[in-house]
Design a protein around this motif. Structure first.
Motif, PDB file in Angstrom:
ATOM      1  N   ASP A 156       0.845  -1.074   0.012  1.00 30.02           N
ATOM      2  CA  ASP A 156      -0.060   0.132  -0.101  1.00 30.02           C
ATOM      3  C   ASP A 156       0.962   1.376  -0.083  1.00 30.02           C
ATOM      4  OD1 ASP A 156      -3.134   1.057   0.865  1.00 30.02           O
ATOM      5  OD2 ASP A 156      -1.244   2.396   1.680  1.00 30.02           O
TER       6      ASP A 156
ATOM      7  N   ASN B  48       0.486   4.536   0.519  1.00 26.60           N
ATOM      8  CA  ASN B  48       0.316   5.390   1.644  1.00 26.60           C
ATOM      9  C   ASN B  48       0.922   4.855   2.911  1.00 26.60           C
ATOM     10  OD1 ASN B  48      -1.373   7.392   0.103  1.00 26.60           O
ATOM     11  ND2 ASN B  48      -3.223   6.494   0.724  1.00 26.60           N
ATOM     12  N   VAL B  49       0.698   3.528   3.208  1.00 25.81           N
ATOM     13  CA  VAL B  49       1.199   2.850   4.302  1.00 25.81           C
ATOM     14  C   VAL B  49       2.714   2.937   4.190  1.00 25.81           C
ATOM     15  CG1 VAL B  49       1.292   0.933   5.958  1.00 25.81           C
ATOM     16  CG2 VAL B  49      -0.830   1.646   4.764  1.00 25.81           C
TER      17      VAL B  49
ATOM     18  N   THR C  59       4.597   5.101   2.328  1.00 25.47           N
ATOM     19  CA  THR C  59       5.222   6.480   2.596  1.00 25.47           C
ATOM     20  C   THR C  59       5.108   6.748   4.178  1.00 25.47           C
ATOM     21  OG1 THR C  59       3.861   7.141   0.672  1.00 25.47           O
ATOM     22  CG2 THR C  59       4.690   9.025   2.274  1.00 25.47           C
ATOM     23  N   VAL C  60       4.088   6.261   5.136  1.00 30.38           N
ATOM     24  CA  VAL C  60       4.079   6.695   6.437  1.00 30.38           C
ATOM     25  C   VAL C  60       5.363   6.101   7.020  1.00 30.38           C
ATOM     26  CG1 VAL C  60       3.062   6.229   8.568  1.00 30.38           C
ATOM     27  CG2 VAL C  60       1.833   6.832   6.609  1.00 30.38           C
TER      28      VAL C  60
ATOM     29  N   GLU D 191       0.120  -9.217   3.756  1.00 30.86           N
ATOM     30  CA  GLU D 191      -0.673  -9.531   2.357  1.00 30.86           C
ATOM     31  C   GLU D 191       0.198  -8.725   1.177  1.00 30.86           C
ATOM     32  OE1 GLU D 191      -3.574 -11.423   2.487  1.00 30.86           O
ATOM     33  OE2 GLU D 191      -2.903 -11.727   4.562  1.00 30.86           O
TER      34      GLU D 191
ATOM     35  N   ALA E 276      -2.626  -6.254   8.765  1.00 30.23           N
ATOM     36  CA  ALA E 276      -3.926  -5.809   9.010  1.00 30.23           C
ATOM     37  C   ALA E 276      -4.723  -6.902   9.652  1.00 30.23           C
ATOM     38  CB  ALA E 276      -4.551  -5.286   7.580  1.00 30.23           C
TER      39      ALA E 276
ATOM     40  N   HIS F 293     -10.978  -5.409   8.800  1.00 33.22           N
ATOM     41  CA  HIS F 293      -9.584  -5.811   8.084  1.00 33.22           C
ATOM     42  C   HIS F 293      -9.445  -4.574   7.036  1.00 33.22           C
ATOM     43  CE1 HIS F 293      -7.232  -8.161   4.861  1.00 33.22           C
ATOM     44  NE2 HIS F 293      -6.461  -7.758   5.942  1.00 33.22           N
TER      45      HIS F 293
ATOM     46  N   ARG G 136      -8.551  -1.332   8.429  1.00 34.59           N
ATOM     47  CA  ARG G 136      -7.372  -1.235   8.885  1.00 34.59           C
ATOM     48  C   ARG G 136      -6.119  -0.403   8.034  1.00 34.59           C
ATOM     49  NH1 ARG G 136      -6.387  -4.012  13.814  1.00 34.59           N
ATOM     50  NH2 ARG G 136      -8.341  -4.890  14.247  1.00 34.59           N
ATOM     51  N   THR G 137      -6.288  -0.696   6.707  1.00 35.06           N
ATOM     52  CA  THR G 137      -5.215  -0.115   6.109  1.00 35.06           C
ATOM     53  C   THR G 137      -5.320   1.599   5.967  1.00 35.06           C
ATOM     54  OG1 THR G 137      -5.081  -2.143   4.822  1.00 35.06           O
ATOM     55  CG2 THR G 137      -4.086  -0.240   3.596  1.00 35.06           C
TER      56      THR G 137
ATOM     57  N   THR H 207      -4.515   2.950   9.032  1.00 33.93           N
ATOM     58  CA  THR H 207      -3.181   3.174   9.409  1.00 33.93           C
ATOM     59  C   THR H 207      -2.512   4.209   8.767  1.00 33.93           C
ATOM     60  OG1 THR H 207      -3.202   0.772   9.273  1.00 33.93           O
ATOM     61  CG2 THR H 207      -0.985   1.757   8.974  1.00 33.93           C
ATOM     62  N   SER H 208      -2.945   4.398   7.390  1.00 32.30           N
ATOM     63  CA  SER H 208      -2.320   5.962   6.689  1.00 32.30           C
ATOM     64  C   SER H 208      -2.719   6.983   7.518  1.00 32.30           C
ATOM     65  CB  SER H 208      -2.648   5.783   5.299  1.00 32.30           C
ATOM     66  OG  SER H 208      -2.596   4.588   4.644  1.00 32.30           O
TER      67      SER H 208
ATOM     68  N   GLY I 100      -1.043   7.373  10.752  1.00 26.17           N
ATOM     69  CA  GLY I 100       0.359   7.656  10.502  1.00 26.17           C
ATOM     70  C   GLY I 100       0.617   9.097  10.132  1.00 26.17           C
ATOM     71  N   PHE I 101      -0.073   9.315   9.046  1.00 28.51           N
ATOM     72  CA  PHE I 101       0.322  10.556   8.719  1.00 28.51           C
ATOM     73  C   PHE I 101      -0.061  11.725   9.849  1.00 28.51           C
ATOM     74  CE2 PHE I 101      -0.220   8.865   4.152  1.00 28.51           C
ATOM     75  CZ  PHE I 101       1.011   9.271   3.712  1.00 28.51           C
TER      76      PHE I 101
ATOM     77  N   LEU J  40       2.734  11.901  12.402  1.00 23.26           N
ATOM     78  CA  LEU J  40       3.923  12.457  11.946  1.00 23.26           C
ATOM     79  C   LEU J  40       3.664  13.885  11.461  1.00 23.26           C
ATOM     80  CD1 LEU J  40       4.746   9.792   8.927  1.00 23.26           C
ATOM     81  CD2 LEU J  40       6.278  10.478  10.999  1.00 23.26           C
TER      82      LEU J  40
END
Lengths: 139, 455
Positions: free
Chosen positions: A25, A27-28, A30-31, A69, A98, B215, B218-219, B222-223, B226-227, B230
């Motif tokens: 992913d 975005n993840v 990049t984080v 994944e 996840a 699930h 979650r992705t 997460t972003s 996280g952003f 930060l």
């Protein structure tokens, strides 16, 4: 703690430790890269399992942050391979997934990973884990 | 037969006598009530006398050589029939308060053929007697009597058959009723089983949905998380945008907590959570929980107070950690900055250990204390603005405690704070070496959630 890295070879401890991020992913990814950007470590990244395997073999990073994944090669499978390959046997692997079911966590740890972190994660806490993995206590 | 024969041979007086006598005999034989006997005697005697009178009168008028003489007994017999049956109908109708005509129509009209046969026989008996004397009458009377005997036997047998048939019929209808009840019971059970299966399937679907949804969420979370984190790090404390970013970060973290709690609840409700009980070192476990909680707050004083005899309990390490983490997080959430949060363990004197988490926060009103373990229940809706939470924490605590066979109790007073306690069975220290090992030397179960071990 259990996350301490054991440097595989003496010549690499002199170098700046390398962290490889394998995450599909963007975005993840990049984080994770921004988070690592605030650390002194060299960072590399891959977007799928096969590319991750290739870079890990060539660069022998001290730590791999590994998504579960992944396209082409599943994270757990990749982890198993990395833990048996002589080049990467000493690399600390933290799976970042996840999948939060206890069965998934158990499977991830069974593949040889040193730790299993579920998404979403705390940037500061993960950064601390990265430091602990790359800087042995007392160093 | 004898009445008509007597009426033809002896005239009205003969009919009257024989008719009355036959009913007296019949009444005695059947032990009928006296009024019924009197009634029968009089009607039969009257009918017999009338038949005799008519026959005698008509016979005198008519030419005996004429062929019409044969119609006389028929007229007499018809008279006996109508007179007798109508008189009976009048009697019965009076007794039952019904129209005599209706009684006659329903009960007596069909008897005409009997009367016809009997009349012909009576007539023939009379003729036989007149032509051949007693011998002739006897010769004539024997075959009908034998026939009557045979017919009675036949009727008795048929009646017996009918009774048997009726009893079989009753048995059959009982059996049918039993079978029907059985079939209904089977259908009911099948319906219940189908309902249970549907409910189970629905539960599984729900659980599956929550798992997949959490699930898939979650992705992106997460972003965002996280952003946000930060950005908060990169923004200087003087920048007014930092507060907004901190809010974004806080809310995303709440969303992440909700995802974890929802997944836990779904697994608990689907029965997919099992307890793997072993001896747990509270010293180490509580230390870890407090260290994690200390990361989230600098404004609360966290303390641990474990009685030496209450160090080991029998529980599932991971689940107990989750229970205590939730309780400590709640204690921090629901008490003001500078508040005290204390985790203690005491022997309960009955082979158990009571682990308690106490705070000096806002407390819980007594009327709400019974509902705080429900899903999505919060102490005060107005608190949701200031207190971060999913409303699932205590529900999960209760469910996990239930799985341990343990109970969770709350003791609280508004404004004075709350104490949550859970009673667990005590355990022996695994071995002297293990007990002597300093806490925190090695974590047996890797932390799945990100919980830095160092505060």
């Amino acid at each position: 703690m259990m996350l301490m890295a054991t440097p595989a070879a003496g010549d690499r401890t002199a170098r700046t430790p390398t962290v490889l991020v394998i995450e599909d992913d963007p975005n993840v990814r990049t984080v994770l890269l921004l988070m690592l950007g605030t650390t002194p470590y060299r960072t590399l990244s891959a977007a799928d399992g096969a590319e991750g395997l290739r870079i890990a073999m060539a660069e022998r990073p001290g730590l791999i942050l590994l998504d579960a994944e992944l396209p082409l090669l599943h994270g757990f499978e990749l982890c198993r391979l990395l833990k048996v390959a002589p080049e990467t046997r000493g690399t600390t692997i933290i799976i970042i997934s996840a999948k939060a079911e206890p069965a998934d966590i158990a499977r991830g740890l069974a593949s040889g990973a040193d730790d299993y972190v579920t998404k979403p994660f705390s940037v500061s806490a993960l950064r601390q884990k990265v430091r602990q993995a790359l800087e042995p206590a007392g160093a | 037969v004898p009445i008509l024969a007597a009426a033809v041979l002896l005239g009205p007086s003969g009919g009257l006598l024989v008719g009355g006598a036959s009913q007296v005999v019949r009444g005695i034989h059947r032990r009928s009530r006296w009024n019924r006997v009197v009634f029968n005697v009089s009607t039969q005697a009257l009918a017999g006398a009338a038949a005799g009178a008519v026959y005698a009168g008509l016979a005198r008028l008519a030419d005996t050589s004429n062929v019409f003489v044969l119609s006389l007994p028929v007229v007499a017999a018809g008279l006996v029939y109508f007179l007798h049956t109508l008189l009976v109908a009048v009697g019965v109708g009076t007794e039952l308060r019904m129209s005599p005509l209706r009684v006659w129509n329903e009960n007596s009209r069909w008897l005409w053929s009997h009367y016809a046969v009997l009349s012909v026989m009576g007539l023939l008996l009379a003729v036989a007697y007149r032509e051949h004397g007693m011998l002739g009458a006897a010769a004539f009377a024997v075959p009908p009597l034998m026939m009557r005997f045979a017919a009675k036997q036949y009727v008795d047998h048929t009646v017996q058959n009918v009774r048997q048939l009726r009893s079989l019929n009753e048995q059959l209808s009982d059996e049918v009723a039993r079978r029907t009840a059985m079939e209904q019971e089977v259908a009911r059970l099948a319906q219940e089983a189908a309902d249970a299966e549907a409910a189970l399937k629905l539960g599984q679907l729900k659980s599956e949905f929550v798992t997949i949804a959490s699930h898939e969420l979650r992705t992106p979370v997460t972003s965002i998380l996280g952003f946000a984190e930060l950005l908060v790090e990169l923004t200087s404390a003087a920048d007014p945008r930092r507060e907004m970013l901190a809010q974004v970060f806080d809310e995303s973290r709440r969303l992440a907590d909700l995802l974890n709690d929802l997944l836990d609840v779904s697994r608990l409700e689907a029965g997919r959570v099992t307890v793997d009980a072993a001896a747990v070192d509270l010293d180490r476990l509580v230390g870890e929980v407090i260290a994690t909680a200390a990361c989230g707050t600098t404004a609360h004083r966290l303390s641990v107070d474990l009685a030496p005899k209450a160090r080991w309990v029998r529980a599932d390490t991971g689940k107990l950690k989750q229970i205590l983490t939730n309780l400590v997080d709640n204690a921090v959430k629901y008490s003001p900055d500078g508040g005290d949060v204390r985790v203690s363990a005491r022997p309960d004197g009955a082979g158990g250990v009571v682990v308690a988490v106490a705070d000096d926060g806002i407390g819980i009103p007594p009327e709400l204390q019974g509902r705080i373990f429900d899903r999505f229940h919060r102490v005060d809706a107005t608190e949701t603005r200031t207190v971060r939470g999913t409303g699932l924490g205590l529900y999960i605590v209760k469910q996990l405690a239930d799985l341990h066979g343990a109970s969770v109790a709350v003791d609280s007073e508004p404004g004075r704070g709350s104490t949550f306690s859970i009673a667990l069975p005590a355990a022996d220290a695994p071995s002297p070496e293990a007990a002597a090992e300093p806490a925190g030397a090695d974590v047996p179960v890797p932390s799945a959630m990100l919980q830095p071990a160092v505060a």
